[in-house]
Design an enzyme around this catalytic site. Structure first.
Site, mmCIF file in Angstrom:
data_model
loop_
_atom_site.group_PDB
_atom_site.id
_atom_site.type_symbol
_atom_site.label_atom_id
_atom_site.label_comp_id
_atom_site.label_asym_id
_atom_site.label_seq_id
_atom_site.Cartn_x
_atom_site.Cartn_y
_atom_site.Cartn_z
ATOM 1 N NE ARG A 82 1.844 3.103 -6.257
ATOM 2 C CZ ARG A 82 3.061 2.575 -6.254
ATOM 3 N NH1 ARG A 82 4.039 3.185 -6.845
ATOM 4 N NH2 ARG A 82 3.298 1.402 -5.687
ATOM 5 C CB THR A 83 -3.329 4.446 -1.321
ATOM 6 O OG1 THR A 83 -3.497 3.771 -2.565
ATOM 7 C CG2 THR A 83 -4.692 4.878 -0.796
ATOM 8 C CE LYS A 97 -0.757 -2.511 24.548
ATOM 9 N NZ LYS A 97 -1.083 -1.272 25.279
ATOM 10 N NE ARG A 134 -4.432 0.125 0.459
ATOM 11 C CZ ARG A 134 -3.641 0.275 -0.600
ATOM 12 N NH1 ARG A 134 -2.420 -0.222 -0.589
ATOM 13 N NH2 ARG A 134 -4.070 0.934 -1.657
ATOM 14 C CG HIS A 140 -8.213 1.193 -4.381
ATOM 15 N ND1 HIS A 140 -8.206 2.413 -3.721
ATOM 16 C CD2 HIS A 140 -6.907 0.829 -4.510
ATOM 17 C CE1 HIS A 140 -6.941 2.748 -3.471
ATOM 18 N NE2 HIS A 140 -6.139 1.798 -3.940
#
Ligand code: NCD
Length: 308
Positions: free
Chosen positions: A57-58, A86, A107, A135
């Site tokens: 969703r986000t 890397k 996120r 959030h």
């Protein structure tokens, strides 16, 4: 009130007036969010969407929000395909991304990572969830959904149910609701109680907090906010097994509740809300999911300075 150029790291970065302004702008965005009206407000702007943790969703609603406003999106949702594989640091990844875009949405599993990224980026950084921390954009869409479902935020009794220890959405929401003077009931298994600091902070802000371990009595509740047990944040899988499946909302639960109680969930759900609830008028979690689009449109337009 000035939003242009601002980072969105925690809901604590915003006053009540600023939060209400964001929700008002989001309301105006509704027809565009639904695709009924076209917009080129963010034409020429680029959003980098950097997802170091799973998201449905986000990420999708941020990308939809940007595109609905005519903007472009770059980014990744599988960090294993980036140069971090890397050995590149988060700081260097952020410095790189910011040179290609006007706003970063990220996120990351580590608490504090978004705040750190904001230090390295010249462009606004929007936190899409940092570990068990914050959030803020979910919090805004949760407030938007409460206002839409109940007409206002103040005056409701809100029960936060589930994993209140590791759930970042409830950490942000508890603070914001306290800011609006909303009394809350925190219901969770004993092992997953709301962190003491959050409880104390809310009480210091002057709201009543009740702490419970079962869902036997919901008779005073106007908004029931259900959450998933955050399996991935348990240091010991055995500890998860002890609490898995320990609460579930079904039609029986509704019998103990007000007829017009709304049921919210940030989703994803696992087994904490029975699918038989989905068709009831109480369930608003899919509307809540949609509300991510207008709210994130408002935020993007505000921090990019395209509207005031
Ligand atoms: C939440 C999250 O990622 O914190 N999901 C979301 O953003 N809608 C809740 C969760 O994962 O349980």
């Amino acid at each position: 009130m000035k939003f242009e150029g601002r980072d969105v790291i925690s809901i604590r970065d915003f006053s009540k007036e600023e939060i209400l302004h964001i929700l008002d702008v989001a309301e105006k965005m509704m027809p565009i969010a639904k695709g009924e009206k076209k917009s080129s407000l963010l034409n020429g702007y680029i959003m980098a969407s950097l997802f170091f943790e799973p998201s449905t969703r986000t990420r999708l609603s941020f990308e939809a929000a940007m595109k609905r406003l005519g903007g472009g999106v770059i980014g990744f949702s599988q960090p294993g395909t980036t140069s971090m594989q890397k050995g590149e640091s988060l700081a260097d990844t952020i410095r790189t991304a910011e040179s290609y875009c006007d706003v970063i949405v990220m996120r990351h599993p580590q608490e504090g990572s978004a705040r750190m990224a904001a230090k390295f980026a010249r462009v606004p950084v929007i936190n899409g969830g940092d570990g068990a921390g914050h959030h803020p954009t979910q919090c805004l869409l949760d407030l938007f959904t409460i206002r839409m479902g109940k007409g206002k935020i103040e005056g409701n009794v809100v029960a936060l149910l589930g994993d209140l220890k590791y759930g970042r959405t409830v950490h942000s929401l508890a603070y914001a609701l306290a800011l609006f003077g909303v009394d809350m009931i925190f219901i969770s298994p004993k092992e997953l109680q709301m962190p003491k600091e959050v409880v104390e902070e809310c009480r210091e802000m002057g709201v009543n907090i009740e702490i419970k371990n079962d869902i036997e009595d919901l008779s005073s509740v106007d908004v029931l906010y259900v959450t998933r047990i955050q399996k991935e944040r348990f240091p010991d899988p055995e500890e998860y097994k002890k609490v898995a499946g320990s609460y579930r909302i079904d039609k029986e639960t509704l019998k103990k509740a007000k007829e017009d109680m709304i049921i919210m969930h940030p989703l994803p759900r696992v087994d904490e809300i029975s699918p038989e609830i989905d068709e009831t008028k109480n369930a608003v979690y899919f509307k809540q999911t949609f509300n991510g689009v207008p709210v994130r449109m408002a935020l993007l337009a505000l921090v990019l300075g395209a509207i005031e």
